[in-house]
Design a protein around this motif. Structure first.
Motif, PDB file in Angstrom:
ATOM      1  N   ARG A   1      15.651  37.911  13.625  1.00 24.44           N
ATOM      2  CA  ARG A   1      14.621  37.262  12.815  1.00 24.44           C
ATOM      3  C   ARG A   1      15.174  36.017  12.119  1.00 24.44           C
ATOM      4  O   ARG A   1      14.681  35.627  11.057  1.00 24.44           O
ATOM      5  CB  ARG A   1      14.072  38.244  11.782  1.00 24.44           C
ATOM      6  N   ASN A   2      16.191  35.394  12.700  1.00 23.32           N
ATOM      7  CA  ASN A   2      16.782  34.204  12.105  1.00 23.32           C
ATOM      8  C   ASN A   2      15.757  33.076  12.101  1.00 23.32           C
ATOM      9  O   ASN A   2      15.310  32.615  13.154  1.00 23.32           O
ATOM     10  CB  ASN A   2      18.034  33.793  12.885  1.00 23.32           C
ATOM     11  N   ALA A   3      15.380  32.614  10.905  1.00 27.72           N
ATOM     12  CA  ALA A   3      14.307  31.625  10.777  1.00 27.72           C
ATOM     13  C   ALA A   3      14.667  30.296  11.434  1.00 27.72           C
ATOM     14  O   ALA A   3      13.792  29.629  12.013  1.00 27.72           O
ATOM     15  CB  ALA A   3      13.972  31.410   9.302  1.00 27.72           C
ATOM     16  N   PRO A  51       7.660  41.010  12.104  1.00 30.09           N
ATOM     17  CA  PRO A  51       7.747  42.018  11.041  1.00 30.09           C
ATOM     18  C   PRO A  51       9.048  42.802  11.127  1.00 30.09           C
ATOM     19  O   PRO A  51       9.629  42.985  12.197  1.00 30.09           O
ATOM     20  CB  PRO A  51       6.537  42.922  11.313  1.00 30.09           C
ATOM     21  N   LYS A  52       9.495  43.248   9.967  1.00 34.28           N
ATOM     22  CA  LYS A  52      10.688  44.091   9.915  1.00 34.28           C
ATOM     23  C   LYS A  52      10.286  45.512  10.306  1.00 34.28           C
ATOM     24  O   LYS A  52       9.485  46.150   9.633  1.00 34.28           O
ATOM     25  CB  LYS A  52      11.275  44.106   8.509  1.00 34.28           C
ATOM     26  N   THR A  53      10.814  45.987  11.398  1.00 36.62           N
ATOM     27  CA  THR A  53      10.543  47.358  11.841  1.00 36.62           C
ATOM     28  C   THR A  53      11.825  47.910  12.437  1.00 36.62           C
ATOM     29  O   THR A  53      12.727  47.155  12.806  1.00 36.62           O
ATOM     30  CB  THR A  53       9.440  47.423  12.919  1.00 36.62           C
ATOM     31  N   PRO A  54      11.914  49.220  12.568  1.00 36.95           N
ATOM     32  CA  PRO A  54      13.084  49.813  13.215  1.00 36.95           C
ATOM     33  C   PRO A  54      13.088  49.595  14.718  1.00 36.95           C
ATOM     34  O   PRO A  54      13.950  50.107  15.406  1.00 36.95           O
ATOM     35  CB  PRO A  54      12.942  51.312  12.902  1.00 36.95           C
ATOM     36  N   ARG A  55      12.064  48.861  15.253  1.00 29.12           N
ATOM     37  CA  ARG A  55      11.953  48.693  16.698  1.00 29.12           C
ATOM     38  C   ARG A  55      13.272  48.157  17.262  1.00 29.12           C
ATOM     39  O   ARG A  55      13.794  47.138  16.841  1.00 29.12           O
ATOM     40  CB  ARG A  55      10.830  47.722  17.031  1.00 29.12           C
ATOM     41  N   GLU A  62      11.895  22.931  12.500  1.00 31.94           N
ATOM     42  CA  GLU A  62      12.066  23.396  11.131  1.00 31.94           C
ATOM     43  C   GLU A  62      12.174  24.912  11.133  1.00 31.94           C
ATOM     44  O   GLU A  62      11.692  25.589  12.053  1.00 31.94           O
ATOM     45  CB  GLU A  62      10.877  22.962  10.266  1.00 31.94           C
ATOM     46  N   ALA A  63      12.800  25.439  10.104  1.00 29.13           N
ATOM     47  CA  ALA A  63      12.931  26.896   9.996  1.00 29.13           C
ATOM     48  C   ALA A  63      11.549  27.537  10.007  1.00 29.13           C
ATOM     49  O   ALA A  63      10.600  27.023   9.413  1.00 29.13           O
ATOM     50  CB  ALA A  63      13.686  27.269   8.729  1.00 29.13           C
ATOM     51  N   LEU A  64      11.431  28.655  10.689  1.00 26.68           N
ATOM     52  CA  LEU A  64      10.150  29.347  10.780  1.00 26.68           C
ATOM     53  C   LEU A  64       9.773  29.889   9.399  1.00 26.68           C
ATOM     54  O   LEU A  64      10.587  30.540   8.738  1.00 26.68           O
ATOM     55  CB  LEU A  64      10.257  30.493  11.789  1.00 26.68           C
ATOM     56  N   PRO A  65       8.553  29.624   8.932  1.00 26.62           N
ATOM     57  CA  PRO A  65       8.131  30.151   7.616  1.00 26.62           C
ATOM     58  C   PRO A  65       8.152  31.674   7.595  1.00 26.62           C
ATOM     59  O   PRO A  65       8.008  32.331   8.630  1.00 26.62           O
ATOM     60  CB  PRO A  65       6.698  29.615   7.466  1.00 26.62           C
ATOM     61  N   ASP A  66       8.311  32.222   6.402  1.00 26.24           N
ATOM     62  CA  ASP A  66       8.381  33.680   6.260  1.00 26.24           C
ATOM     63  C   ASP A  66       7.165  34.382   6.831  1.00 26.24           C
ATOM     64  O   ASP A  66       7.277  35.464   7.415  1.00 26.24           O
ATOM     65  CB  ASP A  66       8.547  34.058   4.781  1.00 26.24           C
ATOM     66  N   ASP A  67       5.981  33.753   6.663  1.00 20.24           N
ATOM     67  CA  ASP A  67       4.766  34.428   7.122  1.00 20.24           C
ATOM     68  C   ASP A  67       4.611  34.403   8.639  1.00 20.24           C
ATOM     69  O   ASP A  67       3.700  35.034   9.181  1.00 20.24           O
ATOM     70  CB  ASP A  67       3.530  33.823   6.460  1.00 20.24           C
ATOM     71  N   GLU A  68       5.484  33.684   9.350  1.00 20.59           N
ATOM     72  CA  GLU A  68       5.444  33.676  10.814  1.00 20.59           C
ATOM     73  C   GLU A  68       6.557  34.512  11.429  1.00 20.59           C
ATOM     74  O   GLU A  68       6.572  34.731  12.639  1.00 20.59           O
ATOM     75  CB  GLU A  68       5.554  32.239  11.345  1.00 20.59           C
ATOM     76  N   LEU A  69       7.496  34.966  10.602  1.00 18.53           N
ATOM     77  CA  LEU A  69       8.598  35.760  11.126  1.00 18.53           C
ATOM     78  C   LEU A  69       8.093  37.099  11.663  1.00 18.53           C
ATOM     79  O   LEU A  69       7.135  37.665  11.129  1.00 18.53           O
ATOM     80  CB  LEU A  69       9.636  36.019  10.036  1.00 18.53           C
TER      81      LEU A  69
END
Length: 398
Positions: free
Chosen positions: A210-212, A295-299, A286-293
């Motif tokens: 998930r590196n922006a 989702p954090k999941t255990p996947r 540009e770094a990806l905005p937080d709202d486009e990252l």
């Protein structure tokens, strides 16, 4: 059923579409070529109801397809029946900006009434009508004119068979009361599935983490490639392959000359115009905005030994349940959902909602909570619910 000659004139097309506008349903199929282009080249459209069928030549000089598009995308009174219709719907959307609606897909329907995951058209026809399809014309060049009688006969058969199968399939669905299981058909008709928006093209590319900054570069590169492919009308992979884009996003070259060192790119990239445009895309990233990252999941996270065993038990449970109710396992739950459930996730899992919960999700929860066990009954593996009111047996006296 009346089979019309190949339709090449607008007035003939308008006449058959006017008649079919009064039908309860029409079966639809297309033949197209896309091996060497970004946009699929529509070469033939086939339509049928219960009374008549025809093949339409979209390459015929002067033919206006408007009556056909009006029937397929603006007439809500006629159900449009496809088999594995994703690419057909995409073509219609490319022409009209709209998708057929209401829609029915026999491949999806088969998942609700049998254990078939993605049944092919030939197998569908054989299982419902007892007919063997001549596959010889399947891989011919549909863009070459004139079309042969064998090609046209083969193509029209795709929709005449569907028109006979659909009523039979509908009766089976009504009998099993699984109409709500067909929610994937609405997704098939969702226009968002077919929009080639450059700014979201990056989501189709597999990228770890998930590196922006990395994902921001990937977004810019994917949008650049989308523009290049669309402008040149060639497949995306002919510009740059997905894995090469992901590698460049993770390890961006400092100069255009460094592109020659990237695996998957030729020496010419170090000083050609397309290489210059790629470097510009990187520079603009540009770094990806937080709202486009994502989702954090255990996947994808390691489950550990115990978690993996639980996931395996859930997969076994899924096979048993699919066999018992005669439905495709993939329609009930996907493997990644089972792994998430084994990892402790309980939210945003489709199998824990609606009809999927009733058909499978409840038992899956019971299994991970120790309320369900496996047993062999008459030589078949069955599920049994554990009576948690029964006290455990006392250990025997020494």
């Amino acid at each position: 059923m009346q089979i019309h000659p190949l339709i090449t004139k607008t007035e003939d097309l308008a006449a058959i579409c006017e008649r079919m506008a009064k039908a309860e349903f029409v079966s639809v199929d297309t033949e197209f070529m896309r091996e060497n282009t970004f946009w699929p080249e529509l070469c033939l459209v086939q339509i049928a109801d219960t009374k008549e069928a025809a093949a339409i030549d979209p390459l015929a000089p002067g033919l206006d397809l408007t009556p056909l598009w009006e029937l397929l995308t603006n007439n809500e009174d006629v159900l449009k029946v496809f088999h594995a219709g994703g690419q057909d719907v995409e073509i219609i959307f490319n022409f009209t900006g709209r998708t057929p609606h209401p829609i029915f897909d026999t491949q999806i329907a088969m998942m609700a009434i049998s254990q078939s995951e993605q049944i092919g058209y030939s197998n569908l026809v054989e299982s419902w009508l007892g007919l063997t399809i001549d596959k010889g014309a399947r891989f011919t060049d549909w863009s070459r004119r004139p079309l042969t009688e064998r090609q046209i006969e083969y193509a029209i058969g795709d929709v005449t068979h569907l028109s006979k199968i659909f009523p039979k399939m509908l009766k089976r669905l009504i009998k099993t009361d699984r109409g709500e299981w067909l929610d994937q058909m609405e997704k098939l008709a969702d226009p968002d599935n077919y929009r080639n928006e450059p700014n979201v093209a990056w989501k189709r590319i597999k990228a770890a983490g998930r590196n922006a900054l990395v994902l921001g570069r990937l977004k810019s590169l994917a949008a650049w490639r989308e523009h290049e492919a669309q402008d040149k009308n060639i497949p995306r992979g002919r510009i740059v392959r997905d894995e090469t884009l992901a590698d460049i996003a993770s390890h961006p070259p400092k100069t255009q000359a460094d592109l020659a060192k990237v695996r998957g790119l030729s020496q010419g990239w170090k000083d050609n115009e397309i290489g210059r445009r790629m470097m510009q895309a990187l520079a603009n990233a540009e770094a990806l905005p937080d709202d486009e990252l994502p989702p954090k999941t255990p996947r994808g996270a390691p489950l550990g030994k115990e978690g993996s065993l639980v996931a395996d038990l859930l997969k076994l449970l899924l096979k048993i349940r699919a066999r018992e109710i005669d439905a495709a396992a993939r329609l009930l739950a996907r493997n990644e959902e089972l792994e998430l459930l084994a990892a402790g996730v309980r939210k945003n899992l489709a199998m824990l909602e609606g009809w999927r919960f009733e058909a499978f999700g409840r038992d899956a929860l019971d299994l991970v909570e120790g309320k369900l066990a496996f047993a062999v009954v008459n030589g078949r593996l069955k599920m049994t619910h554990v009576d948690d009111t029964v006290e455990p047996a006392e250990p025997a006296a020494e």
